[in-house]
Design a protein around this motif. Structure first.
Motif, PDB file in Angstrom:
ATOM      1  N   PHE A 207      -7.622   4.880  -3.901  1.00 64.68           N
ATOM      2  CA  PHE A 207      -8.658   4.916  -2.972  1.00 64.68           C
ATOM      3  C   PHE A 207      -8.669   6.245  -2.470  1.00 64.68           C
TER       4      PHE A 207
ATOM      5  N   SER B  81      -5.849   0.119  -7.353  1.00 64.74           N
ATOM      6  CA  SER B  81      -6.924   1.078  -6.882  1.00 64.74           C
ATOM      7  C   SER B  81      -6.120   2.351  -6.309  1.00 64.74           C
TER       8      SER B  81
ATOM      9  N   ARG C 288      -0.731  -7.807  -4.189  1.00 66.34           N
ATOM     10  CA  ARG C 288      -1.664  -6.764  -4.458  1.00 66.34           C
ATOM     11  C   ARG C 288      -0.928  -5.503  -4.203  1.00 66.34           C
TER      12      ARG C 288
ATOM     13  N   LEU D 108       0.869  -1.345  -0.026  1.00 70.05           N
ATOM     14  CA  LEU D 108       0.059  -0.066   0.022  1.00 70.05           C
ATOM     15  C   LEU D 108       0.988   1.201  -0.088  1.00 70.05           C
TER      16      LEU D 108
ATOM     17  N   ASN E  31      -2.014  -1.190  -4.023  1.00 67.41           N
ATOM     18  CA  ASN E  31      -2.746  -0.138  -4.268  1.00 67.41           C
ATOM     19  C   ASN E  31      -2.497   1.201  -3.681  1.00 67.41           C
ATOM     20  N   CYS E  32      -3.071   2.252  -3.701  1.00 66.11           N
ATOM     21  CA  CYS E  32      -2.579   3.483  -2.902  1.00 66.11           C
ATOM     22  C   CYS E  32      -3.588   4.391  -2.539  1.00 66.11           C
TER      23      CYS E  32
ATOM     24  N   ALA F 177       1.031  -3.015  -9.792  1.00 64.21           N
ATOM     25  CA  ALA F 177      -0.192  -3.889  -9.593  1.00 64.21           C
ATOM     26  C   ALA F 177      -0.369  -4.608 -10.827  1.00 64.21           C
TER      27      ALA F 177
ATOM     28  N   THR G  40       1.988   2.722  -8.517  1.00 62.98           N
ATOM     29  CA  THR G  40       0.922   1.817  -7.954  1.00 62.98           C
ATOM     30  C   THR G  40       0.450   0.898  -9.006  1.00 62.98           C
ATOM     31  N   LYS G  41      -0.271   1.522 -10.226  1.00 59.76           N
ATOM     32  CA  LYS G  41      -0.784   0.774 -11.187  1.00 59.76           C
ATOM     33  C   LYS G  41      -0.080   0.160 -11.793  1.00 59.76           C
TER      34      LYS G  41
ATOM     35  N   LEU H  66      -7.707  -1.936   2.719  1.00 61.55           N
ATOM     36  CA  LEU H  66      -6.864  -2.223   1.733  1.00 61.55           C
ATOM     37  C   LEU H  66      -5.662  -3.314   1.898  1.00 61.55           C
TER      38      LEU H  66
ATOM     39  N   VAL I 255      -8.886  -6.416  -4.597  1.00 62.79           N
ATOM     40  CA  VAL I 255      -8.641  -5.178  -4.977  1.00 62.79           C
ATOM     41  C   VAL I 255      -7.025  -4.985  -5.305  1.00 62.79           C
ATOM     42  N   THR I 256      -6.808  -4.710  -6.656  1.00 65.49           N
ATOM     43  CA  THR I 256      -5.280  -4.290  -6.883  1.00 65.49           C
ATOM     44  C   THR I 256      -5.513  -3.089  -7.829  1.00 65.49           C
TER      45      THR I 256
END
Ligand code: NAD
Length: 256
Positions: free
Chosen positions: A248, A246, A182, A141, A184-185, A173, A169-170, A235, A243-244
């Motif tokens: 948020f 994303s 996974r 994260l 995410n940020c 992922a 992040t994307k 997360l 969830v990956t």
């Protein structure tokens, strides 16, 4: 009967653990059963955090590092692995805010902001992804900001670093989706943390600035570190297993 915590048995490494969002997340994750490798450059405040976690029956270790230093990062990751033999969750949270329009910034400020806000995430991920690959998975994260999605005045450098965190992040992922990792940020809006209070006081008209910050959030208040920690908990927990990639948003509506 006491129900097991959402992070029971997990080993979490959190950067920027000694204050603000990182501190709130460290306390919450420990209450949810995680062992916390607390990484910060402020040894006194970090030791206080670890003391608090232990006094509540939790497990934590204070690890001192400048997150932008490759040697420090390698050292603290090795310290965490020697202590717990594994790492399940990496929370890349440490970051700094540098204000000012581009023509007012020194090159050193540019390099420092990117080193602490972005390169640190590369360094920790590079050290810990091989551990995840060996273990069969893991969770990362990153703390980005609503500034990655919606710009505000005098924050060009900060927004550029957080835009980089968003893209990193994307990309990660996608690269590691097949490896059960996974990534995410979080994109927080304005959160009432020590760094925010210091920025307000530095301006000399703290109350007026606070009012301006509140006015740009449709929910008409600042967020709290505890609210951001709750989003982080979701997360990194198994509840977010689908969830990956994303980003948020947790920003009182600021990015609308
Ligand atoms: P904070 O300043 O209150 O706490 C940050 C912690 O990181 C401190 O304990 C500090 O010692 C540590 N730290 C700073 N530089 C470091 C370094 N080089 N090496 C190791 N540790 C270092 O900050 P915060 O407001 O809780 O912010 C945490 C994250 O949230 C940052 O990435 C920030 O950009 C992001 N964020 C904050 C807000 C906000 O309004 N507070 C909004 C959006 C995003």
């Amino acid at each position: 009967m006491k129900t097991p915590g959402k992070l029971a048995g997990k080993i979490v490494l959190i950067t920027g653990s000694a204050a603000g969002i990182g501190r709130a997340a460290s306390l919450l994750f420990a209450r949810e059963g995680a062992a916390v490798a607390a990484v910060d450059c402020d040894p006194e405040r970090n030791a206080e955090l670890v003391e608090e976690i232990r006094s509540q029956g939790g497990d934590a270790e204070a690890l001192t590092a400048d997150v932008s230093s490759p040697n420090d990062v390698e050292r603290v990751v090795q310290q965490a692995i020697s202590r717990w033999k594994r790492i399940d969750i990496l929370f890349n949270n440490a970051g700094i805010v540098t204000g000012g329009k581009i023509h007012t910034l020194a090159e050193e400020e540019w390099d420092r902001a990117f080193a602490i806000n972005v390169k640190s995430m590369f360094l920790f991920s590079r050290a810990i992804v091989p551990v995840f690959l060996q273990q069969g998975g893991g969770v990362i994260l990153n703390t980005a900001s609503t500034s990655a999605l919606r710009v505000v005045a005098d924050r060009a450098l900060y927004s550029a670093t957080k835009g980089a965190v968003f893209s990193l992040t994307k990309s990660m992922a996608l690269d590691y989706a097949g490896e059960n990792i996974r990534v995410n940020c979080l994109c927080p809006g304005t959160v009432d943390t020590p760094s925010l209070r210091a920025r307000l006081s530095a301006k000399g008209n703290a109350e007026e600035m606070r009012k301006q910050f509140i006015a740009r959030q449709p929910l008409r208040r600042l967020g709290t570190s505890e609210e951001i920690a709750q989003a982080a908990l979701y997360l990194v927990s198994d509840e977010a297993s689908f969830v990956t990639g994303s980003a948020f948003q947790i920003d009182g509506g600021m990015s609308l």
